[in-house]
Design a protein around this motif. Structure first.
Motif, PDB file in Angstrom:
ATOM      1  N   ALA A 257       0.611  -1.427  -0.305  1.00 25.65           N
ATOM      2  CA  ALA A 257       0.340   0.028   0.326  1.00 25.65           C
ATOM      3  C   ALA A 257       0.498   1.059   0.125  1.00 25.65           C
ATOM      4  CB  ALA A 257      -0.902  -0.038   1.001  1.00 25.65           C
ATOM      5  N   LEU A 258       1.963   1.144   0.653  1.00 20.84           N
ATOM      6  CA  LEU A 258       2.990   2.225   0.659  1.00 20.84           C
ATOM      7  C   LEU A 258       3.392   2.867  -0.831  1.00 20.84           C
ATOM      8  CD1 LEU A 258       5.106   1.413   4.478  1.00 20.84           C
ATOM      9  CD2 LEU A 258       3.144   3.475   3.674  1.00 20.84           C
ATOM     10  N   ARG A 259       3.587   1.689  -1.283  1.00 22.12           N
ATOM     11  CA  ARG A 259       4.320   1.534  -2.888  1.00 22.12           C
ATOM     12  C   ARG A 259       2.955   2.806  -3.592  1.00 22.12           C
ATOM     13  NH1 ARG A 259       6.032  -4.240  -2.943  1.00 22.12           N
ATOM     14  NH2 ARG A 259       7.726  -3.793  -2.038  1.00 22.12           N
ATOM     15  N   THR A 260       2.121   2.799  -3.402  1.00 24.40           N
ATOM     16  CA  THR A 260       1.001   3.224  -4.524  1.00 24.40           C
ATOM     17  C   THR A 260       0.615   4.579  -3.953  1.00 24.40           C
ATOM     18  OG1 THR A 260      -0.809   2.044  -3.134  1.00 24.40           O
ATOM     19  CG2 THR A 260       0.324   0.983  -4.895  1.00 24.40           C
ATOM     20  N   GLN A 261       0.766   5.716  -2.387  1.00 28.52           N
ATOM     21  CA  GLN A 261       0.100   6.722  -2.013  1.00 28.52           C
ATOM     22  C   GLN A 261       1.019   7.777  -2.318  1.00 28.52           C
ATOM     23  OE1 GLN A 261      -1.676   6.751   0.508  1.00 28.52           O
ATOM     24  NE2 GLN A 261      -1.865   4.217  -0.617  1.00 28.52           N
ATOM     25  N   LEU A 346      -2.016   6.197  18.469  1.00 33.04           N
ATOM     26  CA  LEU A 346      -1.641   5.101  18.460  1.00 33.04           C
ATOM     27  C   LEU A 346      -2.585   5.233  17.531  1.00 33.04           C
ATOM     28  CD1 LEU A 346      -0.543   2.534  18.889  1.00 33.04           C
ATOM     29  CD2 LEU A 346      -2.934   1.688  20.863  1.00 33.04           C
ATOM     30  N   HIS A 347      -2.632   4.121  16.583  1.00 32.06           N
ATOM     31  CA  HIS A 347      -4.067   4.079  15.189  1.00 32.06           C
ATOM     32  C   HIS A 347      -4.220   2.101  15.139  1.00 32.06           C
ATOM     33  CE1 HIS A 347      -6.803   3.624  12.155  1.00 32.06           C
ATOM     34  NE2 HIS A 347      -6.321   3.044  11.817  1.00 32.06           N
ATOM     35  N   ARG A 348      -5.384   2.373  16.515  1.00 30.45           N
ATOM     36  CA  ARG A 348      -5.800   1.030  16.527  1.00 30.45           C
ATOM     37  C   ARG A 348      -6.714   0.038  15.032  1.00 30.45           C
ATOM     38  NH1 ARG A 348      -5.271  -1.376  21.236  1.00 30.45           N
ATOM     39  NH2 ARG A 348      -5.299   0.277  22.564  1.00 30.45           N
ATOM     40  N   TYR A 349      -6.935  -0.691  14.496  1.00 32.56           N
ATOM     41  CA  TYR A 349      -7.135  -0.965  13.076  1.00 32.56           C
ATOM     42  C   TYR A 349      -8.141  -2.607  13.706  1.00 32.56           C
ATOM     43  CZ  TYR A 349      -3.310  -3.896  12.686  1.00 32.56           C
ATOM     44  OH  TYR A 349      -1.942  -4.830  12.405  1.00 32.56           O
ATOM     45  N   HIS A 354      -9.223  -2.295   6.864  1.00 32.45           N
ATOM     46  CA  HIS A 354      -9.646  -1.167   7.520  1.00 32.45           C
ATOM     47  C   HIS A 354      -7.751  -0.522   7.954  1.00 32.45           C
ATOM     48  CE1 HIS A 354     -10.107   0.797  11.849  1.00 32.45           C
ATOM     49  NE2 HIS A 354     -11.223   0.916  10.913  1.00 32.45           N
ATOM     50  N   LEU A 355      -7.096  -1.579   7.455  1.00 32.54           N
ATOM     51  CA  LEU A 355      -6.207  -0.616   7.336  1.00 32.54           C
ATOM     52  C   LEU A 355      -5.838   0.013   7.009  1.00 32.54           C
ATOM     53  CD1 LEU A 355      -2.712   0.316   9.994  1.00 32.54           C
ATOM     54  CD2 LEU A 355      -2.319  -2.308   9.033  1.00 32.54           C
ATOM     55  N   LEU A 356      -5.295  -0.469   5.509  1.00 28.20           N
ATOM     56  CA  LEU A 356      -5.480   0.104   4.413  1.00 28.20           C
ATOM     57  C   LEU A 356      -5.865   1.300   4.031  1.00 28.20           C
ATOM     58  CD1 LEU A 356      -4.420  -2.970   2.458  1.00 28.20           C
ATOM     59  CD2 LEU A 356      -2.967  -1.768   4.173  1.00 28.20           C
ATOM     60  N   ASP A 357      -7.332   1.483   3.921  1.00 26.56           N
ATOM     61  CA  ASP A 357      -8.347   2.803   3.845  1.00 26.56           C
ATOM     62  C   ASP A 357      -8.156   3.123   4.863  1.00 26.56           C
ATOM     63  OD1 ASP A 357     -10.043   1.103   2.044  1.00 26.56           O
ATOM     64  OD2 ASP A 357     -11.470   0.371   4.097  1.00 26.56           O
ATOM     65  N   ALA A 358      -7.456   3.177   5.838  1.00 25.45           N
ATOM     66  CA  ALA A 358      -7.120   4.935   6.461  1.00 25.45           C
ATOM     67  C   ALA A 358      -5.534   5.205   6.457  1.00 25.45           C
ATOM     68  CB  ALA A 358      -7.287   3.927   8.642  1.00 25.45           C
ATOM     69  N   LEU A 359      -4.911   4.084   6.192  1.00 24.66           N
ATOM     70  CA  LEU A 359      -3.558   5.039   5.786  1.00 24.66           C
ATOM     71  C   LEU A 359      -3.705   5.537   4.754  1.00 24.66           C
ATOM     72  CD1 LEU A 359      -0.474   3.934   5.537  1.00 24.66           C
ATOM     73  CD2 LEU A 359      -0.519   2.709   3.617  1.00 24.66           C
ATOM     74  N   SER A 360      -4.380   5.278   3.599  1.00 32.00           N
ATOM     75  CA  SER A 360      -4.917   5.630   2.677  1.00 32.00           C
ATOM     76  C   SER A 360      -6.008   7.256   2.304  1.00 32.00           C
ATOM     77  CB  SER A 360      -6.058   5.824   1.646  1.00 32.00           C
ATOM     78  OG  SER A 360      -6.954   4.659   1.508  1.00 32.00           O
TER      79      SER A 360
END
Length: 380
Positions: A257-261, A346-349, A354-360
């Motif tokens: 996911a980080l590669r596509t930000q 701290l981010h809870r997922y 859910h984690l990838l949605d929050a990331l973007s």
């Protein structure tokens, strides 16, 4: 071996030997193998192409001797004086890597001031305690050579190869190290100052560390290296977490996911589940030091608490984003890190989606905001 006629000639003195070499023996390689030449006065002797296999040269005076292409396998010149000697092309050890060390020329404690060892293969040669001040070692191969406590003040090491070379306690002041290749050397207790990384015909640039010298030269000469450094310090993201199959899946998806930000991030994963080497702490600190920011998954942590203990207090310019799956619990020491401004909340997922949605949607924006904040603080 006094019955050796060549040995008898050289024992008559250097003048007789050189006359014989020039007048009567031109083109015929002399044989002084296994000869006892210890303590002999051989200054200026023409020993080029001479077979000195297993010769005893201990304490001999070989100043300005011509040893070009001499055969010196298993010879011992401990404490000999080879000031100004020319050993270009000399064979000093067996070409067989398995035997190179056991058959190497011994120069323990020898004096080789201003000697010419340019492009000489010194693989496995024992030069411990030798005086090598102002010696020409340009292009020499010093792989596995023993230079423990040797004095290389003013030596020309340009283009030399130092792989697994023992330099413990050696002196490397004012050396020319342009184009040197240094890998796995023992630099414990080495004195190294004013190492010149530029050619003699270029403006002088010096540093005080052999490995740094090699790195600086690469950086100055190679634009791609500079681009790599820029990429590391501006784009690298270190991801910490467990590498069990379940947790590794989270880390892998986070990396993808980080590669596509759209920021051109270069994610770095380091597997701390493998047997740790002695320097794993140094490794994780180095990786964090070149990272733009760190994402630490503290779900079911093992080494992560220890990794954070190394990174958070020591690196004030590196933001940390901790994440935790809702089914997990914070480790006991985590509260100690919330006092640091560079540690984000701290981010809870719930799960990976859910984690990838929050990331973007918002996490990256908040992390980048913290990166700029920290950078502005350290720019003041």
């Amino acid at each position: 071996m006094l019955d050796n006629p060549h040995l008898a000639i050289i024992k008559d003195g250097v003048e007789a030997w050189n006359k014989w070499r020039l007048d009567e023996n031109a083109g015929i390689p002399p044989d002084l193998s296994q000869g006892n030449l210890s303590g002999m006065k051989l200054a200026g002797a023409k020993l080029n192409w001479t077979n000195l296999w297993r010769a005893d040269l201990r304490g001999a005076d070989l100043r300005s001797a011509d040893l070009i292409r001499a055969q010196l396998i298993s010879a011992d010149a401990s404490d000999a004086d080879l000031t100004g000697a020319d050993l270009r092309g000399a064979i000093l050890s067996s070409p067989d890597p398995e035997r190179a060390h056991s058959t190497a020329f011994v120069l323990r404690g020898a004096t080789l001031t201003e000697a010419n060892l340019s492009k000489v293969d010194l693989t496995g040669v024992n030069l411990s305690g030798a005086t090598l001040s102002d010696v020409n070692l340009s292009g020499a191969n010093l792989t596995n050579a023993d230079l423990t406590k040797a004095d290389l003040t003013g030596a020309d090491l340009s283009g030399a190869t130092l792989v697994e070379t023992k330099l413990r306690g050696a002196t490397l002041d004012n050396c020319l190290v342009y184009g040197i290749s240094v890998w796995g050397v023992d630099l414990d207790g080495v004195r190294q100052t004013d190492l010149r990384i530029t050619r003699r015909d270029e403006p002088t640039i010096t540093t005080d560390n052999l490995e740094v010298a090699q790195f600086l030269h690469l950086m100055l000469r190679n634009k791609k290296i500079r681009d790599i450094i820029d990429t590391l310090t501006s784009k690298a993201v270190l991801i910490l977490g467990r590498f069990t199959p379940e947790r590794k899946q989270v880390l892998d998806e986070l990396r993808r996911a980080l590669r596509t930000q759209g920021y051109g991030y270069v994610p770095i994963l380091f597997d701390f589940e493998t047997p740790a080497s002695r320097d794993w702490k140094e490794t994780v600190t180095l990786l964090a030091r070149v990272a733009r920011f760190v994402i630490a998954d503290i779900t079911d942590p093992k080494k992560v608490p220890e990794e954070l203990s190394l990174i958070v207090p020591a690196l004030p310019s590196v933001p940390i984003q901790p994440i935790l799956q809702e089914s997990g619990a914070e480790f006991a020491e985590f509260g100690n890190y919330t006092q640091y401004a560079r540690v984000l909340p701290l981010h809870r997922y719930r799960d990976i989606p859910h984690l990838l949605d929050a990331l973007s949607e918002f996490l990256i924006a908040k992390i980048e905001e913290k990166v700029l904040e920290v950078q502005s603080l350290h720019a003041e």
